[in-house]
Design an enzyme around this catalytic site. Structure first.
Site, PDB file in Angstrom:
ATOM      1  N   ASP A 129      -7.350  -2.287  17.670  1.00 60.62           N
ATOM      2  CA  ASP A 129      -6.048  -1.988  17.055  1.00 60.62           C
ATOM      3  C   ASP A 129      -5.581  -0.608  17.517  1.00 60.62           C
ATOM      4  OD1 ASP A 129      -3.872  -1.676  15.385  1.00 60.62           O
ATOM      5  OD2 ASP A 129      -4.964  -2.036  13.512  1.00 60.62           O
ATOM      6  N   HIS A 142      -3.192 -10.601   8.886  1.00 63.12           N
ATOM      7  CA  HIS A 142      -3.667  -9.318   8.381  1.00 63.12           C
ATOM      8  C   HIS A 142      -4.575  -9.564   7.175  1.00 63.12           C
ATOM      9  CE1 HIS A 142      -2.123  -5.184   6.665  1.00 63.12           C
ATOM     10  NE2 HIS A 142      -3.272  -5.035   7.300  1.00 63.12           N
ATOM     11  N   GLU A 193      -4.122  -5.072  19.482  1.00 57.28           N
ATOM     12  CA  GLU A 193      -3.173  -5.166  18.357  1.00 57.28           C
ATOM     13  C   GLU A 193      -2.256  -3.958  18.255  1.00 57.28           C
ATOM     14  OE1 GLU A 193      -5.381  -5.682  14.739  1.00 57.28           O
ATOM     15  OE2 GLU A 193      -3.810  -4.793  13.518  1.00 57.28           O
ATOM     16  N   ASP A 217      -6.266  -3.546   1.469  1.00 59.86           N
ATOM     17  CA  ASP A 217      -5.113  -3.390   0.572  1.00 59.86           C
ATOM     18  C   ASP A 217      -4.425  -4.723   0.298  1.00 59.86           C
ATOM     19  OD1 ASP A 217      -4.669  -2.502   3.423  1.00 59.86           O
ATOM     20  OD2 ASP A 217      -2.578  -2.741   2.866  1.00 59.86           O
ATOM     21  N   GLU A 231       1.561  -7.111  11.374  1.00 60.80           N
ATOM     22  CA  GLU A 231       1.066  -6.887  10.005  1.00 60.80           C
ATOM     23  C   GLU A 231       2.117  -6.220   9.118  1.00 60.80           C
ATOM     24  OE1 GLU A 231      -2.431  -4.466  10.934  1.00 60.80           O
ATOM     25  OE2 GLU A 231      -1.423  -2.717  10.100  1.00 60.80           O
ATOM     26  N   GLU A 265      -8.257 -11.806   9.780  1.00 59.57           N
ATOM     27  CA  GLU A 265      -8.929 -10.522   9.561  1.00 59.57           C
ATOM     28  C   GLU A 265      -9.633 -10.544   8.205  1.00 59.57           C
ATOM     29  OE1 GLU A 265      -6.263  -7.194   9.337  1.00 59.57           O
ATOM     30  OE2 GLU A 265      -7.870  -5.719   9.517  1.00 59.57           O
ATOM     31  N   ARG A 287     -13.881  -6.333  15.521  1.00 56.04           N
ATOM     32  CA  ARG A 287     -12.926  -5.314  15.942  1.00 56.04           C
ATOM     33  C   ARG A 287     -13.672  -3.996  16.095  1.00 56.04           C
ATOM     34  NH1 ARG A 287      -7.784  -2.811  12.585  1.00 56.04           N
ATOM     35  NH2 ARG A 287      -9.176  -1.089  12.151  1.00 56.04           N
ATOM     36  N   TYR A 340      -7.380   6.878  13.339  1.00 58.56           N
ATOM     37  CA  TYR A 340      -7.181   5.621  12.645  1.00 58.56           C
ATOM     38  C   TYR A 340      -8.374   4.682  12.836  1.00 58.56           C
ATOM     39  CZ  TYR A 340      -6.131   0.899  11.829  1.00 58.56           C
ATOM     40  OH  TYR A 340      -6.254  -0.381  11.382  1.00 58.56           O
ATOM     41  N   ASN A 394       0.806  -1.221   0.000  1.00 59.15           N
ATOM     42  CA  ASN A 394       0.000   0.000   0.000  1.00 59.15           C
ATOM     43  C   ASN A 394       0.842   1.276   0.000  1.00 59.15           C
ATOM     44  OD1 ASN A 394      -2.376   1.408   0.015  1.00 59.15           O
ATOM     45  ND2 ASN A 394      -3.018   0.789   2.081  1.00 59.15           N
ATOM     46  N   HIS A 399      -2.661   0.656  16.489  1.00 63.17           N
ATOM     47  CA  HIS A 399      -1.890   1.153  15.342  1.00 63.17           C
ATOM     48  C   HIS A 399      -0.556   1.790  15.720  1.00 63.17           C
ATOM     49  CE1 HIS A 399      -2.225   2.079  10.931  1.00 63.17           C
ATOM     50  NE2 HIS A 399      -2.798   0.902  11.039  1.00 63.17           N
ATOM     51  N   TRP A 445       1.827   6.342  12.536  1.00 59.73           N
ATOM     52  CA  TRP A 445       0.464   6.221  12.008  1.00 59.73           C
ATOM     53  C   TRP A 445       0.015   4.790  12.114  1.00 59.73           C
ATOM     54  CZ3 TRP A 445      -2.186   3.594   8.150  1.00 59.73           C
ATOM     55  CH2 TRP A 445      -3.556   3.947   8.090  1.00 59.73           C
ATOM     56  N   HIS A 471     -14.674  -5.356  10.866  1.00 58.51           N
ATOM     57  CA  HIS A 471     -14.370  -4.045  11.447  1.00 58.51           C
ATOM     58  C   HIS A 471     -15.634  -3.258  11.739  1.00 58.51           C
ATOM     59  CE1 HIS A 471     -10.033  -3.451   9.809  1.00 58.51           C
ATOM     60  NE2 HIS A 471     -10.254  -4.707  10.134  1.00 58.51           N
ATOM     61  N   ARG A 507       0.632 -11.642  13.280  1.00 60.98           N
ATOM     62  CA  ARG A 507      -0.245 -11.137  12.209  1.00 60.98           C
ATOM     63  C   ARG A 507       0.371 -11.086  10.811  1.00 60.98           C
ATOM     64  NH1 ARG A 507      -4.537  -8.936  11.924  1.00 60.98           N
ATOM     65  NH2 ARG A 507      -4.023  -6.843  11.175  1.00 60.98           N
TER      66      ARG A 507
HETATM   67  C1  CS2 Z   1      -4.804  -2.211   9.726  1.00 59.80           C
HETATM   68  C2  CS2 Z   1      -4.700  -1.908   8.279  1.00 59.80           C
HETATM   69  O1  CS2 Z   1      -6.173  -4.006   9.181  1.00 59.80           O
HETATM   70  C3  CS2 Z   1      -5.463  -3.515  10.042  1.00 59.80           C
HETATM   71  O2  CS2 Z   1      -5.288  -3.980  11.137  1.00 59.80           O
HETATM   72  O3  CS2 Z   1      -3.821  -1.891  10.588  1.00 59.80           O
HETATM   73  O4  CS2 Z   1      -5.879  -1.271   7.906  1.00 59.80           O
HETATM   74  C4  CS2 Z   1      -3.509  -1.072   7.849  1.00 59.80           C
HETATM   75  O5  CS2 Z   1      -3.634   0.234   8.313  1.00 59.80           O
HETATM   76  C5  CS2 Z   1      -3.419  -1.082   6.360  1.00 59.80           C
HETATM   77  O6  CS2 Z   1      -3.351  -2.385   5.899  1.00 59.80           O
HETATM   78  C6  CS2 Z   1      -2.225  -0.282   5.869  1.00 59.80           C
HETATM   79  O7  CS2 Z   1      -2.047  -0.457   4.521  1.00 59.80           O
HETATM   80 MG    MG Z   2      -3.701  -3.280  12.238  1.00 59.83          MG
END
Ligand code: CS2
Ligand code: MG
Length: 403
Positions: free
Chosen positions: A210, A312, A236, A316, A262, A339, A147, A159, A37, A212, A403, A122, A283
């Site tokens: 998550d 993960h 996570e 993307d 991830e 996921e 989630r 996020y 991504n 992040h 991020w 999600h 992950r």
């Molecule tokens: C995320 C993703 O799915 C997840 O847990 O952390 O959305 C992540 O931000 C993206 O795959 C980034 O490309």
């Molecule tokens: Mg994540």
């Protein structure tokens, strides 16, 4: 059997995807996901300019040898670009091998270990009330694991809070957009979110969250502790894991199960986390961690320490990755969860697939190979469109943060 040609297909049906297609002299073809991504074209060039010329004429059945050739042979090891490119090749080769055997990939890996693959969806909301509603909607759709992410009062964009309800898409701008962040506000808000969510959804639904990579280890420890009463399935990516040792501090303070990985791309990124039992779920997934061949190695190491898989599966990661991952999940003995962020109808049309969802579980289907194909004519109608993930700055002084 010989590889006669290979090509990279870049398309953007709702979002960018990089797909490698390998053709053989026996008419069998295979495809692999190589999407990274926001850095898609780097992987495409790595494949087209540096990998494909080395593949022509090789026996596609020698998956292990080709994997070692690309990993050790490049001299420059690891890294997301290299490992996504290797994953694209590896996934396409497993697809070819399983088609040659006329079996779904999971049969080649050792057959199924379970009846279906539990997935989590999600539930995102701009505030607690909306997130609770979303969690209940996911429960209604049959999900056994959900989630929950919510906007934080006083923060503009956070996020995990999507634009639409079903299709959260983080790569949201031509050049990176900027989000603001306050750990203090987030840490005050999140326990209240889970108190409300748990009360509404009842004890039987698995809940996940998550962070992040936004916290320091001691902040993560605090969050884990505060969330203990709500019995999360996992928490996570609390903190960046370049320093694997940093998870020790979190672990010392909380019994909330921890997931990470991830953005990892090799077994070396998680070796210490696994061996020291600092995490509960790993992950890593097919596309970013070197394909089925390498993911299997990570899972086997994890099994020794009772760490389970939790691949993960954001949007993307293309349907090709999802198909391969579901075959892997159906087999892998130490499976935890997968996921599953739904792709748009446009994406699904470009990548016809055998996998399906029912009552919170997915199944890869019985098509030979990993069960996912690409409609190249349709893909050509969606050219690449530059899109970046956001960046994140501390709200109070603009410092660039995770991020
Ligand atoms: C995320 C993703 O799915 C997840 O847990 O952390 O959305 C992540 O931000 C993206 O795959 C980034 O490309
Ligand atoms: Mg994540």
């Amino acid at each position: 059997m010989k590889i006669t040609s290979a090509k990279v297909i870049i398309c953007a049906p709702s979002r960018n995807f990089v797909t490698l297609k390998i053709e053989t002299d026996e008419g069998l073809t295979g495809i692999g996901d190589a999407t990274l991504n926001g850095r898609e074209l780097a992987v495409a060039s790595y494949l087209t300019d540096h990998v494909i010329p080395c593949l022509i004429g090789r026996d596609p059945q020698q998956i292990e040898d080709i994997w070692q050739y690309l990993y050790k042979g490049a001299y420059w090891r690891r890294g997301p670009v290299t490992m996504s490119a290797i994953a694209g090749v590896d996934t396409a080769l497993w697809d070819i091998k399983a088609k040659a055997a006329n079996m779904p990939l999971y049969q080649l890996l050792g057959g199924k270990s379970r009846t279906g693959v539990m997935v989590y969806g999600h539930a995102n909301g701009k505030d607690i009330t909306q997130t609770v509603e979303e969690v209940l909607r996911y429960k209604e759709m049959g999900y056994k694991a959900i989630r929950a992410q919510s906007g934080v009062p006083g923060l503009e964009k956070v996020y995990g809070v999507g634009r639409g309800t079903m299709f959260y898409e983080p790569a949201d701008a031509d050049l990176p957009s900027e989000h603001d962040w306050s750990t203090e506000k987030y840490l005050r808000h999140t326990p209240e979110l889970f108190e409300k969510v748990r009360a509404a959804v009842g004890p039987d639904i698995h809940l996940l969250h998550d962070a992040h990579h936004r916290l320091t280890p001691i902040e993560a420890a605090r969050l884990g502790k505060d969330l203990e009463p709500f019995r999360l399935f996992w928490l996570e990516d609390t903190t960046p894991a370049e320093n694997q040792e940093s998870f020790r501090l979190i672990r010392q303070h909380t019994t909330t199960p921890l997931a990470v990985g991830e953005i990892f791309n090799t077994i070396w990124d998680c070796k210490d986390l696994i061996q020291n039992q600092l995490i509960d779920y790993i992950r890593t997934t097919v596309v970013h961690a070197g394909g089925i061949t390498h993911l299997r190695r990570i899972a086997d190491l994890a099994a020794l320490y009772q760490v389970r898989t939790g691949s993960h599966g954001a949007t993307d990661l293309s349907p090709v990755c999802m198909g391969a991952a579901l075959n892997f999940d159906l087999w892998v003995p130490n499976f935890g969860i997968q996921e599953y962020m739904r792709h748009t109808d446009e994406t699904d049309a470009v990548f016809p697939h055998a996998y399906s969802f029912k009552d919170g579980y997915m199944h890869p289907g019985e098509a030979p190979g990993h069960g996912v194909t690409i409609d190249e004519a349709l893909a050509a109608k969606y050219p690449y469109k530059r899109a970046y993930l956001p960046v994140n700055r501390l709200q109070h002084d603009g410092t660039l943060t995770n991020w």
